[in-house]
Design a protein around this motif. Structure first.
Motif, PDB file in Angstrom:
ATOM      1  N   LYS A   1       0.767  -1.063   0.167  1.00 59.79           N
ATOM      2  CA  LYS A   1      -0.019  -0.019  -0.203  1.00 59.79           C
ATOM      3  C   LYS A   1       0.781   1.203   0.108  1.00 59.79           C
ATOM      4  N   SER A   2       1.827   1.296   0.835  1.00 62.01           N
ATOM      5  CA  SER A   2       2.749   2.355   0.818  1.00 62.01           C
ATOM      6  C   SER A   2       3.437   2.717  -0.467  1.00 62.01           C
ATOM      7  N   MET A   3       3.880   1.531  -1.204  1.00 61.84           N
ATOM      8  CA  MET A   3       4.718   1.582  -2.367  1.00 61.84           C
ATOM      9  C   MET A   3       3.536   2.120  -3.536  1.00 61.84           C
ATOM     10  N   ALA A   4       2.628   1.690  -3.477  1.00 61.21           N
ATOM     11  CA  ALA A   4       1.575   1.870  -4.401  1.00 61.21           C
ATOM     12  C   ALA A   4       1.277   3.442  -4.217  1.00 61.21           C
ATOM     13  N   ALA A   5       1.165   4.071  -3.131  1.00 62.49           N
ATOM     14  CA  ALA A   5       0.827   5.482  -2.735  1.00 62.49           C
ATOM     15  C   ALA A   5       1.968   6.375  -3.173  1.00 62.49           C
ATOM     16  N   THR A   6       3.206   5.684  -3.120  1.00 66.63           N
ATOM     17  CA  THR A   6       4.426   6.464  -3.582  1.00 66.63           C
ATOM     18  C   THR A   6       4.436   6.886  -5.165  1.00 66.63           C
ATOM     19  N   LEU A   7       4.083   5.664  -5.664  1.00 70.36           N
ATOM     20  CA  LEU A   7       4.255   5.654  -7.243  1.00 70.36           C
ATOM     21  C   LEU A   7       3.242   6.268  -7.690  1.00 70.36           C
TER      22      LEU A   7
ATOM     23  N   LYS B   1      -0.836  10.738 -22.377  1.00 68.65           N
ATOM     24  CA  LYS B   1      -1.548   9.595 -22.362  1.00 68.65           C
ATOM     25  C   LYS B   1      -0.540   8.458 -22.172  1.00 68.65           C
ATOM     26  N   GLU B   2       0.481   8.457 -23.002  1.00 62.48           N
ATOM     27  CA  GLU B   2       1.690   7.528 -23.224  1.00 62.48           C
ATOM     28  C   GLU B   2       2.419   7.407 -22.008  1.00 62.48           C
ATOM     29  N   ARG B   3       2.796   8.266 -21.340  1.00 57.52           N
ATOM     30  CA  ARG B   3       3.451   8.355 -19.955  1.00 57.52           C
ATOM     31  C   ARG B   3       2.721   7.734 -18.878  1.00 57.52           C
ATOM     32  N   VAL B   4       1.268   8.339 -18.747  1.00 59.70           N
ATOM     33  CA  VAL B   4       0.452   7.503 -17.839  1.00 59.70           C
ATOM     34  C   VAL B   4       0.341   6.099 -17.974  1.00 59.70           C
ATOM     35  N   THR B   5       0.280   5.699 -19.150  1.00 56.70           N
ATOM     36  CA  THR B   5       0.261   4.444 -19.502  1.00 56.70           C
ATOM     37  C   THR B   5       1.493   3.712 -19.039  1.00 56.70           C
ATOM     38  N   THR B   6       2.876   4.120 -19.250  1.00 57.23           N
ATOM     39  CA  THR B   6       3.909   3.650 -18.921  1.00 57.23           C
ATOM     40  C   THR B   6       4.030   3.720 -17.471  1.00 57.23           C
TER      41      THR B   6
ATOM     42  N   LYS C   1       2.043   0.619 -15.764  1.00 58.64           N
ATOM     43  CA  LYS C   1       2.563  -0.535 -15.884  1.00 58.64           C
ATOM     44  C   LYS C   1       3.574  -0.801 -14.990  1.00 58.64           C
ATOM     45  N   GLN C   2       4.467   0.366 -14.612  1.00 56.30           N
ATOM     46  CA  GLN C   2       5.830   0.438 -14.243  1.00 56.30           C
ATOM     47  C   GLN C   2       5.176   0.127 -12.629  1.00 56.30           C
ATOM     48  N   LYS C   3       4.241   0.836 -12.258  1.00 61.70           N
ATOM     49  CA  LYS C   3       3.627   0.748 -10.730  1.00 61.70           C
ATOM     50  C   LYS C   3       3.174  -0.866 -10.525  1.00 61.70           C
ATOM     51  N   LYS C   4       2.430  -1.216 -11.600  1.00 61.67           N
ATOM     52  CA  LYS C   4       1.986  -2.696 -11.129  1.00 61.67           C
ATOM     53  C   LYS C   4       3.234  -3.700 -11.152  1.00 61.67           C
TER      54      LYS C   4
ATOM     55  N   ASP D   1       3.525  10.336  -8.841  1.00 65.35           N
ATOM     56  CA  ASP D   1       3.873  10.782 -10.168  1.00 65.35           C
ATOM     57  C   ASP D   1       2.742  10.559 -11.138  1.00 65.35           C
ATOM     58  N   ILE D   2       1.940   9.454 -11.194  1.00 61.77           N
ATOM     59  CA  ILE D   2       0.768   9.196 -12.065  1.00 61.77           C
ATOM     60  C   ILE D   2      -0.147  10.392 -11.975  1.00 61.77           C
ATOM     61  N   LEU D   3      -0.375  10.819 -10.875  1.00 62.00           N
ATOM     62  CA  LEU D   3      -1.400  11.925 -10.518  1.00 62.00           C
ATOM     63  C   LEU D   3      -1.196  13.219 -11.007  1.00 62.00           C
ATOM     64  N   GLU D   4       0.299  13.530 -11.119  1.00 61.48           N
ATOM     65  CA  GLU D   4       0.712  14.788 -11.891  1.00 61.48           C
ATOM     66  C   GLU D   4       0.339  15.040 -13.249  1.00 61.48           C
TER      67      GLU D   4
END
Length: 314
Positions: free
Chosen positions: A59-65, A129-134, A137-140, A68-71
């Motif tokens: 959960k903590s790792m998901a919140a940290t990663l 869009k491409e950056r969000v998708t990347t 995937k890196q988060k998962k 960047d996606i939120l920005e």
């Protein structure tokens, strides 16, 4: 059997135990002793400790990663709004030009500027869009690698598949089991999982508690499954032991084809001993809801009164 009001044909009384019941349980549910309940919660906490640590680290790792996606998602949402406004302005400009008949739509400079602006907005959206998708995937993949690493380091196997959390999941699991009052009949049924115990973490509605869990003891009794009702003082400790914000009931299940895991044997022994020491629900429990149904005499009286009223009107 209850006679139908419209005729004399008998109609069977059918009810769903998940919604309501014609049985009046009254004060037959006993809350578990606080000391015994604390022992069960402590044992569950010790058994679930490794799973809880893995859950919190993920959960903590998901919140940290996700920061960047939120920005990038915020930038993308801003461009979506601009795109929507630009499309609306283009449609409005086309309608105004066609209605006024000042000049052809193809030679409208304002319209061309707006179309160029729209194209620029859409070009800006593509890399975001491409950056969000990347990043997603890196988060998962990062969370998956962390989970695999933590599972290798742990000493005890996970008990996550053996715990059913929440009222809805427990109700679904109970509905899949046949209604039986004999233990031999239940053992003959081939099920993927066997529910060993149900732990209710809130008072029942008959005790001034929550009405959402009132059906669980009845369903468990009909399927010969033990259950425990913990006092309200154990709610926060049990909720924190499983890392859940809100929790009213949990169930412990084991695979039918294999033996019970060793990590759960002590916990199941404690819960079974506690259930054997509590008062059981007795059947039949015919209560008030059945008395509200119309009887044969009531139907005859209603028919006679209706016929008398018709004669008087004539």
């Amino acid at each position: 059997m209850v006679k139908n009001i419209a005729g004399n044909k008998p109609k069977p009384l059918v009810f769903r135990d998940t919604i309501s019941s014609p049985y009046d349980t009254g004060d037959q549910f006993n809350v578990l002793d606080e000391n015994v309940a604390n022992q069960i919660v402590e044992e569950l906490q010790s058994v679930y400790r490794d799973d809880l640590n893995i859950k919190m680290k993920k959960k903590s790792m998901a919140a940290t990663l996700h920061k960047d996606i939120l920005e990038f998602q915020h930038k993308l949402n801003t461009l979506y709004v601009k795109n929507k406004k630009c499309v609306a302005n283009i449609k409005k400009r086309k309608r105004d030009t066609q209605s006024s008949k000042e000049e052809p739509v193809t030679s409208d400079t304002v319209l061309k500027e707006k179309e160029n602006e729209l194209q620029q907005i859409r070009n800006d959206m593509k890399p975001i869009k491409e950056r969000v998708t990347t990043l997603t995937k890196q988060k998962k993949s990062a969370i998956k690698q962390l989970e695999e690493q933590l599972n290798k380091e742990r000493q005890t196997p996970s008990i996550q598949p053996y715990i059913v959390k929440g009222i809805n999941e427990i109700t679904k699991s109970l509905e899949k089991l046949p209604i039986t009052f004999k233990q031999q009949e239940q053992q003959q049924q081939q099920q993927l999982y066997d529910i060993k115990i149900i732990i209710i973490c809130s008072q029942l509605a008959s005790q001034g508690g929550n009405v959402m869990i009132e059906h669980i003891p009845m369903m468990a009794t009909m399927r010969n499954i033990p259950y425990l009702i913990l006092p309200n003082s154990c709610y926060n400790s049990l909720r924190s032991a499983l890392g859940i914000h809100s929790l009213m009931a949990i169930a412990i299940r084991t695979p039918s084809s294999t033996e019970t895991p060793q990590s759960l044997q002590k916990l199941l022994q404690l819960t079974n001993d506690a259930f054997n020491a509590t008062k059981k629900l007795q059947f039949p429990l015919i209560g008030r809801p059945l008395s509200l149904l119309p009887t044969t005499n009531d139907n005859n009286n209603n028919n006679n009164s209706n016929s008398n009223n018709i004669k008087r009107r004539k």
